[in-house]
Scaffold this active site. Structure first.
Site, mmCIF file in Angstrom:
data_model
loop_
_atom_site.group_PDB
_atom_site.id
_atom_site.type_symbol
_atom_site.label_atom_id
_atom_site.label_comp_id
_atom_site.label_asym_id
_atom_site.label_seq_id
_atom_site.Cartn_x
_atom_site.Cartn_y
_atom_site.Cartn_z
ATOM 1 N N GLY A 1 113.439 59.153 41.086
ATOM 2 C CA GLY A 1 114.329 57.985 40.962
ATOM 3 C C GLY A 1 113.781 56.998 39.957
ATOM 4 O O GLY A 1 112.725 57.220 39.360
ATOM 5 N N GLY B 1 111.693 54.681 39.149
ATOM 6 C CA GLY B 1 110.476 54.134 39.744
ATOM 7 C C GLY B 1 109.988 52.895 39.027
ATOM 8 O O GLY B 1 109.193 52.122 39.560
ATOM 9 N N LYS C 1 112.988 49.085 31.402
ATOM 10 C CA LYS C 1 111.950 50.042 31.807
ATOM 11 C C LYS C 1 110.637 49.268 31.871
ATOM 12 O O LYS C 1 110.252 48.638 30.882
ATOM 13 C CB LYS C 1 111.861 51.189 30.794
ATOM 14 N N ASP D 1 103.071 51.802 39.759
ATOM 15 C CA ASP D 1 103.055 50.338 39.851
ATOM 16 C C ASP D 1 104.327 49.702 39.313
ATOM 17 O O ASP D 1 104.443 48.474 39.255
ATOM 18 C CB ASP D 1 101.841 49.782 39.096
ATOM 19 N N GLY D 2 105.272 50.542 38.880
ATOM 20 C CA GLY D 2 106.548 50.001 38.391
ATOM 21 C C GLY D 2 106.476 49.433 36.984
ATOM 22 O O GLY D 2 107.460 48.918 36.472
ATOM 23 N N ARG E 1 116.644 49.244 27.303
ATOM 24 C CA ARG E 1 117.268 50.433 26.726
ATOM 25 C C ARG E 1 118.791 50.334 26.854
ATOM 26 O O ARG E 1 119.302 49.640 27.737
ATOM 27 C CB ARG E 1 116.812 51.698 27.456
ATOM 28 N N ARG F 1 121.041 61.694 34.731
ATOM 29 C CA ARG F 1 120.205 62.847 34.362
ATOM 30 C C ARG F 1 120.634 64.082 35.145
ATOM 31 O O ARG F 1 121.301 63.963 36.181
ATOM 32 C CB ARG F 1 118.740 62.533 34.717
ATOM 33 N N ASP G 1 114.504 65.822 35.301
ATOM 34 C CA ASP G 1 114.813 64.396 35.459
ATOM 35 C C ASP G 1 114.739 63.665 34.124
ATOM 36 O O ASP G 1 115.079 62.484 34.049
ATOM 37 C CB ASP G 1 113.876 63.738 36.491
ATOM 38 N N ASN G 2 114.311 64.355 33.071
ATOM 39 C CA ASN G 2 114.293 63.747 31.732
ATOM 40 C C ASN G 2 115.348 64.381 30.833
ATOM 41 O O ASN G 2 115.237 64.324 29.606
ATOM 42 C CB ASN G 2 112.906 63.901 31.104
#
Ligand code: AMP
Ligand code: MG
Length: 494
Positions: free
Chosen positions: A99, A101, A122, A134-135, A185, A192, A261-262
């Site tokens: 997800g 993250g 991002k 850590d996001g 972005r 995805r 996922d990419n």
């Protein structure tokens, strides 16, 4: 509720018309949340062309308000921030739930001209999908993503875009202590393959159906009238992915982490991490230092994309019905990818169309280049310049085995003398950039940025926005990489 009302009071109004279609999918698809503020943000980079496309007010875009908004410190009026849930296969293994993250989808805006674009941060802090992370994103990788997104767009390669990067001296722990940054972005959608896999693998078939309907309605409306709309969608994604892979191979781009996922459902290049534009041509080149088995080596990319499409097909199977229908949707990849690659390589040679002749010439020159690790971008640019009238000497100088280079040039002459279409210098110049974002250029810009000098980021952006022109004021950027370039190690750490 009280907190939301308070935030709404502090929100900055950009005048952008927001309408957040993804948020309309409902809570099974995301968690609503606010970005986490960073300490004393500063501007690192801004794309004026992206700002103009979005219709951001020039005056507002330069204010302290804009800085605070694009570092996630104050909300943008009309946005509805959320983190979406997805899953995926990482390095060929089912990884379960992932997800956003460290990404936050702000919502969607409709620019004055052109289609709607989603805006996403991002590196804007932890979300329920952060797992052990850590996001945050570090300045280094944020600059790489920003520059490469805009460079790919200028190279006419489908990609997510980037509006800006903001930084903060807030420390972020990676292998060493680095500092935080937030990239904004933009893309029509950030959905995805992994979003489909998530709802399929968890047996949430109603949600899978809803997601598929959403993607078809908004991005592939022609599929609505097909006999089997999910199969038609799979066929369209297959086609876009095949042409994206051809674009990557032709330009010499290695993505580095082609996990499902990419992979964008729109066939865009997404999630710039340990990517690289190849220097010396090497089909086995691995751009990601963490990819010890070479799963995502340059020459593997087209095959891996097919593997990923197969994973998407499996995810869609509950909606498609018959496995044969899913396989039939994937099948065209095997013809589309080589045809599109042949077309792009022919264009690099100067021909509008591929033929047996251009295919043979391409195979021959790539074999010679692979044997000598000839610099890929420089060879092709010099080739275009040669067609435009420059002496062949600069081209021959690139090879140790000059006799082999001469034999290839001779074969090219013979091909052109056969009375078929003649090579066009203009076409070759438009398909062989003078500058690409090589690792060492990004490294130099990052080293300066770490000292708060963002001038090279800005200058590189300006050059990369016009990659098919010559830039005599930055001639070194079009030249050979320095010796130290080959020791740069880019890993998944970002
Ligand atoms: P990537 O390899 O960067 O595409 O990331 C794979 C997954 O890990 C995604 O779900 C990301 O959101 C998540 N992720 C990567 N880095 C971080 C981080 N620093 N904090 C939280 N999640 C992360
Ligand atoms: Mg990712």
């Amino acid at each position: 509720m009280q907190e939301e009302a308070q935030l709404a009071n502090q929100a900055f109004d950009t005048g952008l018309p927001w309408h957040n279609r993804f948020a309309g999918l409902g809570p099974a698809f995301y968690t609503r949340l606010q970005p986490v503020a960073v300490r004393e943000p500063y501007w690192v980079a801004r794309s004026q062309s992206m700002a103009r496309e979005l219709g951001l007010e020039e005056d507002w875009w330069r204010t302290q308000e804009a800085l605070e908004a694009f570092s996630g410190n104050r909300p943008l009026a009309g946005s509805q921030p959320l983190a979406s849930v997805y899953s995926g296969h990482q390095f060929g293994v089912w990884a379960g739930q992932l997800g956003d993250g460290r990404a936050v989808l702000l919502g969607e805006v409709t620019p004055p001209q052109g289609p709607s674009l989603e805006l996403q941060f991002k590196g804007s802090g932890m979300t329920p999908y952060s797992r052990m992370g850590d996001g945050r994103a570090v300045l280094r990788s944020s600059i790489r993503e920003f520059l490469c997104s805009e460079a790919m767009h200028a190279l006419r390669i489908p990609t997510t875009r980037a509006l800006c990067v903001t930084g903060s001296d807030q420390p972020v722990r990676r292998e060493t202590i680095e500092t935080a940054a937030v990239v904004t972005r933009a893309a029509p959608s950030f959905i995805r393959f992994g979003h489909f896999e998530h709802f399929s693998h968890t047996g949430q078939h109603e949600e899978l159906k809803k997601l598929t309907g959403y993607v078809i309605d908004n991005f592939y409306p022609a599929c609505r009238d097909a006999a089997n709309p999910p199969a038609a969608l799979l066929a369209e994604v297959t086609s876009r992915t095949a042409s994206l892979m051809a674009a990557w191979q032709a330009i010499g781009f290695c993505h580095g982490v082609m996990n499902t996922d990419n992979m964008s459902i729109l066939g865009l290049t997404i999630d710039y991490g340990p990517f690289q534009f190849m220097d010396g041509f090497d089909p086995n080149h691995i751009s990601n230092h963490s990819d010890t088995s070479g799963r995502y080596a340059y020459k593997q990319q087209p095959q891996v994309a097919y593997w990923n499409l197969f994973a998407l097909a499996q995810a869609l199977l509950p909606l498609i019905g018959e496995p044969d229908d899913a396989m039939a949707a994937l099948e065209p990849y095997k013809a589309l990818f080589p045809a599109e690659l042949d077309r792009r390589m022919a264009a690099k040679l100067g021909f509008a169309q591929a033929s047996d002749g251009t295919r043979a010439l391409t195979a021959d020159i790539l074999a010679l280049m692979a044997g000598e690790r000839t610099d890929y971008p420089i060879f092709w640019r010099r080739w275009a310049e040669h067609l435009a009238g420059a002496s062949a000497d600069t081209l021959r100088d690139l090879f140790v085995d000059r006799a082999a280079a001469d034999r290839w040039l001779q074969r090219f002459q013979e091909h052109s003398a056969q009375g078929g279409p003649q090579p066009e210098a203009g076409l070759a110049l438009e398909n062989n950039p003078s500058v690409v974002l090589r690792n060492h250029l990004a490294e130099q810009a990052i080293a300066l940025a770490n000292q708060k000098d963002f001038s090279m980021v800005e200058q590189l952006l300006a050059v990369l926005e016009n990659p098919f022109k010559d830039h005599p004021e930055h001639a070194a950027w079009a030249g050979f990489p320095p010796d130290w370039a080959s020791s740069i190690q880019i890993s998944c750490s970002s």
